[in-house]
Write a protein that holds these residues in place. Structure first.
Motif, PDB file in Angstrom:
ATOM      1  N   CYS A  92      -2.000  21.545  -5.193  1.00 50.71           N
ATOM      2  CA  CYS A  92      -2.271  22.445  -6.316  1.00 50.71           C
ATOM      3  C   CYS A  92      -3.766  22.450  -6.620  1.00 50.71           C
ATOM      4  CB  CYS A  92      -1.480  22.022  -7.555  1.00 50.71           C
ATOM      5  SG  CYS A  92      -1.550  20.246  -7.914  1.00 50.71           S
ATOM      6  N   ASP A  94      -6.898  24.431  -9.442  1.00 55.76           N
ATOM      7  CA  ASP A  94      -7.202  25.323 -10.565  1.00 55.76           C
ATOM      8  C   ASP A  94      -8.670  25.184 -10.929  1.00 55.76           C
ATOM      9  OD1 ASP A  94      -6.367  27.273 -12.491  1.00 55.76           O
ATOM     10  OD2 ASP A  94      -6.548  25.740 -14.036  1.00 55.76           O
ATOM     11  N   GLN A 124      -3.293  22.419 -14.012  1.00 51.28           N
ATOM     12  CA  GLN A 124      -3.900  23.565 -14.685  1.00 51.28           C
ATOM     13  C   GLN A 124      -4.815  23.086 -15.813  1.00 51.28           C
ATOM     14  OE1 GLN A 124      -1.978  26.941 -17.213  1.00 51.28           O
ATOM     15  NE2 GLN A 124      -1.916  27.676 -15.107  1.00 51.28           N
ATOM     16  N   ALA A 181       2.112  24.619 -16.746  1.00 56.13           N
ATOM     17  CA  ALA A 181       1.173  25.688 -17.087  1.00 56.13           C
ATOM     18  C   ALA A 181       0.984  25.744 -18.594  1.00 56.13           C
ATOM     19  CB  ALA A 181       1.664  27.042 -16.568  1.00 56.13           C
ATOM     20  N   SER A 229      -1.877  34.031  -6.377  1.00 62.64           N
ATOM     21  CA  SER A 229      -2.691  34.157  -7.581  1.00 62.64           C
ATOM     22  C   SER A 229      -3.184  35.582  -7.709  1.00 62.64           C
ATOM     23  CB  SER A 229      -3.883  33.192  -7.518  1.00 62.64           C
ATOM     24  OG  SER A 229      -4.718  33.307  -8.650  1.00 62.64           O
ATOM     25  N   ALA A 265      -5.772  29.759  -5.665  1.00 63.76           N
ATOM     26  CA  ALA A 265      -6.039  30.079  -7.071  1.00 63.76           C
ATOM     27  C   ALA A 265      -7.360  30.807  -7.197  1.00 63.76           C
ATOM     28  CB  ALA A 265      -6.067  28.812  -7.922  1.00 63.76           C
ATOM     29  N   ARG A 306     -11.231  32.154 -13.128  1.00 65.08           N
ATOM     30  CA  ARG A 306     -10.916  33.026 -14.258  1.00 65.08           C
ATOM     31  C   ARG A 306     -11.675  34.348 -14.179  1.00 65.08           C
ATOM     32  NH1 ARG A 306      -8.260  28.853 -14.470  1.00 65.08           N
ATOM     33  NH2 ARG A 306      -7.293  27.981 -16.352  1.00 65.08           N
TER      34      ARG A 306
END
Length: 427
Positions: free
Chosen positions: A26, A28, A70, A112, A238, A280, A283
């Motif tokens: 994972c 982020d 996350q 999340a 994503s 991912a 932002r």
């Protein structure tokens, strides 16, 4: 002949992080643009500080592999889920503190934050989806209509909905105010592996072990796109913050980049050896990360979002065949239809500068022998705050990695196959 960069802004490999001792499960990005987090089968959480020559942090506390990670919307906290049946809330600083949440009775597969940072949602092999209060550090309620392991759960951007999916081959939509399941999509051929809302909250997507990726319009509850571009199961995807692109990672060792406005596969990235388990976007969408069974975290510069798809088509002078017209069914009213990968036609080898990525020094934080975990044993006892303080362990510096030569990356865009070789990559 013009270089590829002059006709198409390809994604480029920007950084290469190596520090995990097993598969990366994972990733982020911190909203502050300064950190990237990754979790691994090696049970550790890594925080990669993106400033040049900055140290990386390794946090050890989970007793089994980490399945999800996350950052909070503020970037001040990091949540992780684990096969050890717990969720941890970390402060990604030198203090090395974490809070332990326990309520699940089986491995936790995902975690999340809500977009206001006040709640967490988790999915578990105990067939439940659970919601937690971040401020009060406690379990709030469960959603329990799945009939098999739940693989993933996510809040909608406005926090009013939760989407979940699992091994019962369903994608469920929940109302967070009534706690009721308000819709159930059941046309998956195999386990549903991942689910997520697009940034505007108008659609949800789900991926499957059958290598499919599907997008539903929540305003009509209709399946509007169905992609079958991978040759093995999809593990993660994503959405780009513009709503226009989606990246997916698969056990076929590739990352695929889709233009969901045009309904087309536009790139295939070959950078990992073995399954790609996580992808991912940042932002802002200007970067994306991928991680996989090879233990590597690759950070890419997006680039392709700088131009419209029509600009790309007009400037690409060496296409073997033009793209077909957009599907008529992509224009309202929409109906389900399948998008398949187009064959690649042209070999292009642009000159690519060597990537110089050097392993950062790693400071490790281990679990204090005096740390305690207060947890409740039943989901019927909400809002008991289970807390464990993670004291910093003995700091250490990681060893420099070895030089990797000749790692080949390939990218395929619509109708074009790109290939280049990094002749001298430092990792």
């Amino acid at each position: 002949m013009p270089t590829m960069a002059s006709v198409l802004e390809d994604p480029t490999l920007e950084r290469h992080f190596k520090g995990h001792k097993d598969a990366v499960t994972c990733t982020d990005f911190n909203p502050n643009r300064k950190q990237l987090a990754s979790g691994s089968v090696d049970k550790s959480l890594m925080i990669w500080n993106l400033a040049p020559k900055a140290r990386a942090f390794r946090y050890v506390g989970h007793q089994d592999l980490i399945t999800g990670v996350q950052f909070s919307p503020s970037g001040h906290l990091v949540a992780t889920s684990s096969k050890d049946r717990t969720v941890r809330l970390w402060t990604p600083t030198m203090k090395g503190e974490s809070t332990v949440f326990k309520a699940h009775t089986a491995p936790v597969r995902s975690v999340a934050f809500s977009h206001d940072g006040q709640r967490l949602v988790t999915a578990s092999d105990d067939k439940s989806v659970k919601v937690w209060s971040v401020h009060r550090q406690c379990f709030v309620y469960s959603l329990t209509q799945h009939t098999n392991w739940v693989r993933c759960a996510r809040f909608s951007p406005d926090g009013r909905l939760i989407a979940s999916c699992g091994d019962d081959r369903t994608v469920r939509l929940w109302d967070t105010s009534t706690k009721h399941c308000i819709n159930c999509f059941t046309d998956s051929a195999e386990s549903a592996t991942f689910v997520g809302f697009n940034p505007s909250g108008t659609c949800i997507a789900s991926s499957g072990a059958d290598s499919s990726l599907k997008i539903w319009d929540l305003r009509t509850n209709k399946l509007i796109q169905h992609y079958q571009v991978h040759s093995a199961g999809i593990n993660s995807f994503s959405f780009h913050p513009s709503n226009n692109y989606l990246i997916s990672g698969s056990s076929d060792s590739t990352v695929k980049i889709l233009d969901v406005v045009e309904g087309r596969l536009i790139y295939t990235l070959h950078g990992h050896k073995g399954a790609v388990i996580t992808v991912a976007f940042s932002r802002e969408g200007d970067q994306f990360a991928s991680g996989g069974a090879d233990g590597q975290v690759l950070m890419w510069r997006t680039n392709f979002d700088r131009k419209s798809y029509q600009d790309v088509l007009q400037q690409h002078s060496r296409r073997s065949t033009p793209d077909p017209a957009p599907h008529l069914t992509d224009i309202h009213p929409r109906t389900p239809h399948l998008h398949r990968q187009q064959p690649s036609g042209i070999q292009i080898s642009p000159a690519v500068a060597d990537t110089q990525s050097i392993d950062p020094d790693v400071i490790e934080f281990g679990q204090s022998v005096h740390s305690t975990t207060s947890a409740f044993t039943s989901a019927l006892r909400p809002c008991f705050p289970p807390i464990a303080l993670m004291g910093p362990g003995v700091g250490g510096r990681g060893k420099k990695g070895k030089k990797e030569r000749g790692r080949e990356m390939q990218m395929a865009c619509v109708g074009v196959y790109l290939s280049y070789r990094d002749s001298d990559v430092h990792i």
